[in-house]
Write an enzyme that holds these catalytic residues in place. Structure first.
Site, PDB file in Angstrom:
ATOM      1  N   LYS A 218      15.301  -0.570   5.172  1.00  0.00           N
ATOM      2  CA  LYS A 218      14.892   0.002   3.876  1.00  0.00           C
ATOM      3  C   LYS A 218      15.235   1.493   3.804  1.00  0.00           C
ATOM      4  CE  LYS A 218      12.248   1.018   0.280  1.00  0.00           C
ATOM      5  NZ  LYS A 218      12.394   0.582  -1.076  1.00  0.00           N
TER       6      LYS A 218
ATOM      7  N   THR B 287       6.358   0.438   1.937  1.00  0.00           N
ATOM      8  CA  THR B 287       7.395   1.239   2.602  1.00  0.00           C
ATOM      9  C   THR B 287       6.672   2.262   3.470  1.00  0.00           C
ATOM     10  OG1 THR B 287       8.859   1.014   0.703  1.00  0.00           O
ATOM     11  CG2 THR B 287       9.349   2.796   2.262  1.00  0.00           C
TER      12      THR B 287
ATOM     13  N   LYS C 149       9.966  10.356  -0.977  1.00  0.00           N
ATOM     14  CA  LYS C 149       9.161   9.726   0.095  1.00  0.00           C
ATOM     15  C   LYS C 149      10.083   9.006   1.082  1.00  0.00           C
ATOM     16  CE  LYS C 149       6.211   5.782   1.044  1.00  0.00           C
ATOM     17  NZ  LYS C 149       5.441   4.626   0.588  1.00  0.00           N
TER      18      LYS C 149
ATOM     19  N   LEU D  58       0.818  -1.209   0.000  1.00  0.00           N
ATOM     20  CA  LEU D  58       0.000   0.000   0.000  1.00  0.00           C
ATOM     21  C   LEU D  58       0.857   1.266   0.000  1.00  0.00           C
ATOM     22  CD1 LEU D  58      -2.535  -1.470   2.568  1.00  0.00           C
ATOM     23  CD2 LEU D  58      -3.089  -0.806   0.197  1.00  0.00           C
ATOM     24  N   PRO D  59       0.243   2.411  -0.340  1.00  0.00           N
ATOM     25  CA  PRO D  59       1.036   3.631  -0.529  1.00  0.00           C
ATOM     26  C   PRO D  59       1.750   4.188   0.704  1.00  0.00           C
ATOM     27  CG  PRO D  59      -1.089   3.840  -1.626  1.00  0.00           C
ATOM     28  CD  PRO D  59      -1.145   2.588  -0.806  1.00  0.00           C
TER      29      PRO D  59
HETATM   30  P1  NAD Z   1       0.738   2.257  -6.421  1.00  0.00           P
HETATM   31  O1  NAD Z   1       0.121   3.570  -6.097  1.00  0.00           O
HETATM   32  O2  NAD Z   1       0.962   1.880  -7.843  1.00  0.00           O
HETATM   33  O3  NAD Z   1      -0.142   1.072  -5.755  1.00  0.00           O
HETATM   34  C1  NAD Z   1      -0.804   1.178  -4.529  1.00  0.00           C
HETATM   35  C2  NAD Z   1      -2.151   0.484  -4.676  1.00  0.00           C
HETATM   36  O4  NAD Z   1      -2.818   0.499  -3.422  1.00  0.00           O
HETATM   37  C3  NAD Z   1      -3.085   1.168  -5.686  1.00  0.00           C
HETATM   38  O5  NAD Z   1      -3.521   0.230  -6.652  1.00  0.00           O
HETATM   39  C4  NAD Z   1      -4.229   1.688  -4.820  1.00  0.00           C
HETATM   40  O6  NAD Z   1      -5.480   1.659  -5.496  1.00  0.00           O
HETATM   41  C5  NAD Z   1      -4.200   0.703  -3.670  1.00  0.00           C
HETATM   42  N1  NAD Z   1      -4.832   1.190  -2.457  1.00  0.00           N
HETATM   43  C6  NAD Z   1      -4.732   2.410  -1.873  1.00  0.00           C
HETATM   44  N2  NAD Z   1      -5.470   2.457  -0.749  1.00  0.00           N
HETATM   45  C7  NAD Z   1      -6.036   1.234  -0.621  1.00  0.00           C
HETATM   46  C8  NAD Z   1      -6.909   0.668   0.343  1.00  0.00           C
HETATM   47  N3  NAD Z   1      -7.345   1.351   1.397  1.00  0.00           N
HETATM   48  N4  NAD Z   1      -7.298  -0.618   0.164  1.00  0.00           N
HETATM   49  C9  NAD Z   1      -6.873  -1.324  -0.902  1.00  0.00           C
HETATM   50  N5  NAD Z   1      -6.055  -0.830  -1.855  1.00  0.00           N
HETATM   51  C10 NAD Z   1      -5.653   0.439  -1.701  1.00  0.00           C
HETATM   52  O7  NAD Z   1       2.099   2.205  -5.586  1.00  0.00           O
HETATM   53  P2  NAD Z   1       3.338   1.206  -5.803  1.00  0.00           P
HETATM   54  O8  NAD Z   1       4.342   1.843  -6.702  1.00  0.00           O
HETATM   55  O9  NAD Z   1       2.815  -0.153  -6.116  1.00  0.00           O
HETATM   56  O10 NAD Z   1       3.962   1.227  -4.337  1.00  0.00           O
HETATM   57  C11 NAD Z   1       3.411   0.466  -3.257  1.00  0.00           C
HETATM   58  C12 NAD Z   1       4.377   0.512  -2.093  1.00  0.00           C
HETATM   59  O11 NAD Z   1       5.637  -0.039  -2.512  1.00  0.00           O
HETATM   60  C13 NAD Z   1       4.670   1.910  -1.568  1.00  0.00           C
HETATM   61  O12 NAD Z   1       4.738   1.856  -0.161  1.00  0.00           O
HETATM   62  C14 NAD Z   1       6.021   2.245  -2.192  1.00  0.00           C
HETATM   63  O13 NAD Z   1       6.756   3.162  -1.434  1.00  0.00           O
HETATM   64  C15 NAD Z   1       6.690   0.872  -2.213  1.00  0.00           C
HETATM   65  N6  NAD Z   1       7.756   0.703  -3.221  1.00  0.00           N
HETATM   66  C16 NAD Z   1       7.546   1.106  -4.498  1.00  0.00           C
HETATM   67  C17 NAD Z   1       8.571   0.920  -5.448  1.00  0.00           C
HETATM   68  C18 NAD Z   1       8.375   1.340  -6.883  1.00  0.00           C
HETATM   69  O14 NAD Z   1       9.370   1.349  -7.633  1.00  0.00           O
HETATM   70  N7  NAD Z   1       7.157   1.659  -7.336  1.00  0.00           N
HETATM   71  C19 NAD Z   1       9.783   0.335  -5.060  1.00  0.00           C
HETATM   72  C20 NAD Z   1       9.951  -0.094  -3.741  1.00  0.00           C
HETATM   73  C21 NAD Z   1       8.911   0.102  -2.822  1.00  0.00           C
END
Ligand code: NAD
Length: 294
Positions: free
Chosen positions: A172, A97, A247, A68-69
């Site tokens: 992390k 994260t 972030k 999740l975000p």
């Molecule tokens: P993203 O925004 O693409 O995905 C997050 C998903 O969570 C979305 O599909 C959203 O609809 C869903 N969501 C939000 N609130 C919700 C709720 N209450 N119930 C159910 N679903 C819900 O983000 P991402 O890039 O997939 O990142 C996710 C996590 O991974 C973050 O914490 C980010 O910091 C971490 N991360 C991302 C990357 C990257 O390269 N994108 C790398 C390492 C870590």
């Protein structure tokens, strides 16, 4: 392969979508929930069953995985819809994260209701999530780590126990603070080398085998045409977005202040990435900060 289990997957965005697909490929039964219909559609295409609420998705599962975000959302999802609704025998694994304090608070609340929970944030971006080559840093007891390991191994190339609950998040943000600062140092050094009359490839050939060598230089060189292929060779598209680096730096500096750690380089990196994001570069790869240091 480890025996197949029933897993609820919450948050199937850029990262979670590919991770859930890899759990299906490993033979697990995946029950998916996301607020976005497009994410659910992709999950169905990848073999997940989809549900209209977290509460439904967690019914009867052996484990819950979330991606999740941010910490506020993780807290709300676990407190409101997972704890008390998933079977108490289910292992809770948050891969998002988030800040260390929230990770520890949510795990303590879960534990108080009899659940085992680990934090398992990842290193590696969308390509690694899709390819099943993430690195997981796991915070939790030894017994809970042992339970999480086979599930995480289906989505990654390395699963490392970082210590007690919250230590996965600590690892992390410490790693990414070092990465942010070392990327900026690499960028300003290349820019300076050129101004001093050094050919960038020549400087790379020297520094990459000298004491200035670092991952930002030799695996992710911010200059197009120098070092291995990186987002710099693709107009700084794809890769790891500036907004995500910012972030992580904010989480790192906040955590440093909470424990009284001195992080002057981390604070400077946060300020420089904030300015870069404010200039409209939040969506471009974090190595694009070289354009501001020329
Ligand atoms: P993203 O925004 O693409 O995905 C997050 C998903 O969570 C979305 O599909 C959203 O609809 C869903 N969501 C939000 N609130 C919700 C709720 N209450 N119930 C159910 N679903 C819900 O983000 P991402 O890039 O997939 O990142 C996710 C996590 O991974 C973050 O914490 C980010 O910091 C971490 N991360 C991302 C990357 C990257 O390269 N994108 C790398 C390492 C870590």
């Amino acid at each position: 392969m480890e025996s197949a289990v029933k897993i609820a997957f919450i948050g199937l965005g850029n990262m979670g979508g590919g991770m859930a697909a890899n759990l299906v490929k490993a033979g697990h039964e995946v029950r998916a929930f996301d607020l976005a219909e497009a994410a659910l559609e992709r999950a169905r295409e990848n073999g997940c069953a989809t549900f209209t609420s977290v509460k439904e998705a967690v019914e009867g599962v052996d484990a819950v995985v979330s991606m999740l975000p941010n910490g506020k959302i993780v807290d709300a999802v676990y407190a409101g819809d997972v704890i008390g609704h998933a079977p108490v025998s289910a292992l809770l694994i948050d891969c998002s994260t988030i800040d260390v304090a929230t990770a520890r608070k949510v795990a303590a609340e879960a534990e108080a209701k009899g659940y085992a929970m680990v934090d398992a944030p990842v290193s590696g971006g969308i390509a690694a999530a899709n390819g099943g080559t993430l690195t997981f840093m796991v915070g939790g007891s030894g017994a809970d780590f042992a339970r999480a390991q086979p599930i995480l191994a289906a989505m990654g190339k390395a699963v490392i126990h970082a210590g007690a609950v919250g230590n996965g998040q600590a690892a992390k943000i410490c790693n990414n603070m070092l990465l942010g600062a070392s990327m900026i140092a690499t960028c300003e050094t290349f820019a300076m080398a050129q101004k001093l009359g050094l050919d960038p490839q020549t400087f790379y050939d020297i520094s990459s085998v000298s004491s200035g060598q670092c991952w930002s230089m030799t695996s992710y060189c911010p200059l197009p045409g120098v070092g291995p292929t990186s987002p710099a060779d693709n107009g700084y598209q794809g890769g790891f977005a500036t907004a995500l680096m910012l972030k992580d730096l904010k989480l790192a500096v906040e955590a440093a202040h909470a424990v009284g750690a001195q992080v002057p380089m981390g604070e400077r990196a946060e300020a420089l990435y904030q300015a870069h994001a404010d200039a409209g570069q939040g969506g471009t790869d974090f190595s694009s900060i070289i354009k501001t240091l020329g």
